[in-house]
Design an enzyme around this catalytic site. Structure first.
Site, PDB file in Angstrom:
ATOM      1  N   GLY A 114      -0.323   0.604  -5.081  1.00  0.00           N
ATOM      2  CA  GLY A 114      -1.736   0.076  -4.900  1.00  0.00           C
ATOM      3  C   GLY A 114      -2.553   0.599  -5.756  1.00  0.00           C
ATOM      4  O   GLY A 114      -2.845   1.836  -5.919  1.00  0.00           O
ATOM      5  N   CYS A 165       0.976  -1.500  -0.017  1.00  0.00           N
ATOM      6  CA  CYS A 165       0.022   0.011  -0.006  1.00  0.00           C
ATOM      7  C   CYS A 165       0.818   1.302   0.055  1.00  0.00           C
ATOM      8  O   CYS A 165       1.963   1.133   0.135  1.00  0.00           O
ATOM      9  CB  CYS A 165      -0.853  -0.079   1.057  1.00  0.00           C
ATOM     10  SG  CYS A 165      -2.360  -1.335   1.427  1.00  0.00           S
ATOM     11  N   TYR A 197      11.972  -4.487  -6.375  1.00  0.00           N
ATOM     12  CA  TYR A 197      10.670  -4.369  -7.307  1.00  0.00           C
ATOM     13  C   TYR A 197       9.618  -3.208  -7.060  1.00  0.00           C
ATOM     14  O   TYR A 197       9.346  -2.515  -7.816  1.00  0.00           O
ATOM     15  CB  TYR A 197      10.139  -5.513  -7.418  1.00  0.00           C
ATOM     16  CG  TYR A 197       8.572  -5.424  -7.978  1.00  0.00           C
ATOM     17  CD1 TYR A 197       8.769  -5.640  -9.396  1.00  0.00           C
ATOM     18  CD2 TYR A 197       7.524  -5.494  -7.525  1.00  0.00           C
ATOM     19  CE1 TYR A 197       7.318  -5.563 -10.099  1.00  0.00           C
ATOM     20  CE2 TYR A 197       6.286  -5.216  -8.035  1.00  0.00           C
ATOM     21  CZ  TYR A 197       6.214  -5.314  -9.330  1.00  0.00           C
ATOM     22  OH  TYR A 197       5.099  -5.321  -9.854  1.00  0.00           O
ATOM     23  N   ASN A 205       0.074   0.679   5.785  1.00  0.00           N
ATOM     24  CA  ASN A 205       0.924  -0.091   4.909  1.00  0.00           C
ATOM     25  C   ASN A 205       1.691  -1.188   5.789  1.00  0.00           C
ATOM     26  O   ASN A 205       2.505  -0.874   6.536  1.00  0.00           O
ATOM     27  CB  ASN A 205       1.725   0.758   4.135  1.00  0.00           C
ATOM     28  CG  ASN A 205       2.678   0.068   3.230  1.00  0.00           C
ATOM     29  OD1 ASN A 205       3.952   0.536   3.094  1.00  0.00           O
ATOM     30  ND2 ASN A 205       2.491  -1.234   2.812  1.00  0.00           N
ATOM     31  N   GLY A 206       1.513  -2.336   5.145  1.00  0.00           N
ATOM     32  CA  GLY A 206       1.925  -3.553   5.669  1.00  0.00           C
ATOM     33  C   GLY A 206       1.201  -4.603   6.091  1.00  0.00           C
ATOM     34  O   GLY A 206      -0.097  -4.880   5.909  1.00  0.00           O
TER      35      GLY A 206
HETATM   36  P1  AMP Z   1       5.664 -14.420 -12.460  1.00  0.00           P
HETATM   37  O1  AMP Z   1       5.296 -14.672 -13.876  1.00  0.00           O
HETATM   38  O2  AMP Z   1       4.906 -15.068 -11.444  1.00  0.00           O
HETATM   39  O3  AMP Z   1       6.994 -15.491 -12.528  1.00  0.00           O
HETATM   40  O4  AMP Z   1       6.080 -12.920 -11.962  1.00  0.00           O
HETATM   41  C1  AMP Z   1       7.301 -12.390 -12.266  1.00  0.00           C
HETATM   42  C2  AMP Z   1       7.018 -11.068 -12.860  1.00  0.00           C
HETATM   43  O5  AMP Z   1       6.156 -10.359 -11.893  1.00  0.00           O
HETATM   44  C3  AMP Z   1       8.182 -10.282 -13.081  1.00  0.00           C
HETATM   45  O6  AMP Z   1       8.259  -9.594 -14.183  1.00  0.00           O
HETATM   46  C4  AMP Z   1       8.073  -9.299 -11.783  1.00  0.00           C
HETATM   47  O7  AMP Z   1       8.287  -7.925 -12.214  1.00  0.00           O
HETATM   48  C5  AMP Z   1       6.878  -9.204 -11.136  1.00  0.00           C
HETATM   49  N1  AMP Z   1       6.615  -9.216  -9.865  1.00  0.00           N
HETATM   50  C6  AMP Z   1       7.406  -9.669  -8.821  1.00  0.00           C
HETATM   51  N2  AMP Z   1       6.993  -9.495  -7.767  1.00  0.00           N
HETATM   52  C7  AMP Z   1       5.700  -8.874  -7.742  1.00  0.00           C
HETATM   53  C8  AMP Z   1       4.693  -8.614  -6.846  1.00  0.00           C
HETATM   54  N3  AMP Z   1       4.853  -8.575  -5.841  1.00  0.00           N
HETATM   55  N4  AMP Z   1       3.599  -7.818  -7.556  1.00  0.00           N
HETATM   56  C9  AMP Z   1       3.549  -8.096  -8.742  1.00  0.00           C
HETATM   57  N5  AMP Z   1       4.534  -8.173  -9.788  1.00  0.00           N
HETATM   58  C10 AMP Z   1       5.531  -8.496  -9.321  1.00  0.00           C
END
Ligand code: AMP
Length: 477
Positions: free
Chosen positions: A46, A20, A260, A120-121
């Protein structure tokens, strides 16, 4: 955090979707408008819903809805938020929603007046606290863990509002960067481990508080300092007062914010530039796993700084070989059969002219389930015409779910929790795959001992209540 029955079990379980963004301002004639802008800058934290609560010194006003900040807050709506103080909240988009009732701030009346909370958390003992409070007669309006804090504040004994909040927060554990709005003050608190970021800024002689400094930049505020782990900051007409509210604990800043989650133009965790760290991660990745290639391309947007670092260090030309469509709405309807791999195509498209017959290094921030990487590799070969595709990930393998506020799936769904890099390479059909080492990652952040790296090493710094641990074992092993 939403409480729901997990699909693997009939036990109640905490859904892990609570990234968030929070923003607060005290004593500014444009409090609601600046909060709107602050939330707009924090939109990446978010996208499910947003809300603003304002105060005119006597009464608290609240407006919230499902959707993006700019869609929710019209001029008319902002006018319904009078007063010089405000707090705002962006809620992360969850698969199952959670609905308006979980959109924050949450506003309540108690014996000392009115209070709004923006959180947030993730609290790891929310379920236990909620059960206990319900047994004692509490009625919950939402399924959000943040409401537990409001109930605990309402039930605390002290007449002193700060002691009440402190008493309540001593009963919860987990990650919490919190903002409270009372009639004539703004209160900010960060959990003893400091898992999520929270910074104080100054504008026009008054104070603002935000999850990330990119919110300060948009409104022209100047960064002053972070709220310390365990610290409560009270901002009212007497100025800014710091209270050592919660007992010190080992710092556990979320390292994934750097990888990220936070915006690259933000400065978090003691004023460290996210972009600089990401570039360094890319450089380190190149030192660890350079490969002969013609071009380095990022998976935009999160892979961009690391890919630049990788290309610089590896002395390989960098370019934007994948173009991202920035205008994808949440309600996009995917055709069923006609177009294959639509999911990633709608978001990313290769630039054939750059990639045809080339040996490509693709840099992304992380692999979660492996689906995105698999689709990207396929697309780079089939549409981009790539000769070789080498996947480089600027974080270690994601092996553990996050219980402190990052949206990660269950352990079973995390591909690296059960597969070696070599197996994942085969699954995503890349010519090679390398992750950044954990040592390499830690070597690139200041004070590496101050971070939570649980998603990469299963070293969870905040323990769950006993009952939850049993649930976790049932659910994740
Ligand atoms: P996946 O297809 O499940 O392996 O997701 C990998 C992709 O999700 C990568 O391109 C990351 O940039 C992105 N990603 C990693 N962590 C998150 C997150 N917590 N929320 C949304 N996207 C994410």
């Amino acid at each position: 955090m939403k409480v729901k029955a997990c699909r693997h079990s009939r036990l109640p379980f905490h859904d892990i979707h609570e990234e968030c963004g929070i923003f607060g301002i005290f004593n500014h004639p444009e409090a609601a408008n600046l909060t709107y802008l602050g939330l707009y800058a924090l939109q990446h934290r978010g996208q499910e819903g947003a809300g603003i609560c304002s105060s005119d010194g006597k009464t608290l006003f609240i407006e919230k809805a499902i959707g993006l900040v700019a869609d929710i807050f019209s001029e008319k709506r902002l006018k319904r938020l009078p007063g010089n103080c405000a707090v705002g909240h962006n809620r992360y988009s969850t698969a199952g929603g959670g609905g308006l009732k979980n959109v924050q701030p949450l506003l309540a009346n108690y014996s000392l007046g009115s209070i709004a909370i923006a959180h947030n958390g993730n609290l790891v003992n929310a379920e236990q606290m909620k059960e206990q409070l319900e047994t004692e007669g509490a009625i919950f309006q939402s399924t959000s863990d943040s409401e537990v804090v409001l109930h605990l504040i309402a039930r605390a004994k002290s007449d002193d509002p700060y002691e009440r909040i402190t008493e309540a927060l001593r009963k919860v554990s987990g990650a919490f960067s919190l903002l409270f709005l009372r009639e004539s003050e703004l209160i900010a608190v960060r959990d003893p481990h400091g898992v999520r970021p929270l910074s104080i800024g100054r504008i026009d002689g008054t104070y603002v508080v935000a999850s990330e400094t990119c919110a300060f930049d948009l409104i022209g505020a100047e960064y002053i300092r972070d709220i310390e782990p365990g610290e409560m900051v009270v901002i009212n007409h007497n100025g800014l007062r710091s209270i050592k509210a919660l007992q010190s604990a080992k710092k556990a800043f979320c390292i994934f914010e750097f990888i990220y989650f936070a915006r690259p133009d933000s400065y978090i965790f003691n004023n460290t530039c996210v972009n600089t760290i990401r570039k360094e991660l890319g450089r380190q990745l190149a030192r660890e796993s350079l490969v002969d290639a013609d071009i380095v391309i990022p998976v935009p947007d999160s892979g961009v700084p690391a890919a630049i670092g990788f290309a610089e260090e590896g002395k390989i030309p960098f370019d934007f070989g994948l173009i991202r469509n920035h205008y994808i709405g949440r309600t996009f309807i995917e055709p069923k059969q006609s177009i294959r791999h639509f999911g990633v195509k709608i978001k990313l498209n290769p630039v054939r002219d750059l990639l045809q017959d080339k040996r490509i290094v693709v840099v992304d921030d992380s692999i979660v389930r492996g689906t995105t990487s698999k689709k990207i590799v396929k697309m780079l070969r089939e549409v981009g015409g790539a000769k070789e595709v080498h996947m480089r990930i600027c974080s270690p393998p994601t092996v553990g779910p996050c219980f402190y506020g990052i949206d990660t799936p269950t352990r079973q769904e995390l591909i690296a929790s059960s597969h070696l890099a070599e197996e994942i390479k085969k699954y995503i059909t890349a010519d090679s795959l390398s992750y950044l080492s954990l040592e390499g990652l830690k070597g690139m952040v200041p004070d590496p001992g101050d971070y939570c790296t649980a998603c990469f090493d299963n070293n969870y710094p905040i323990m769950f209540p006993k009952e939850s641990l049993e649930q976790m074992e049932l659910l994740f092993t």
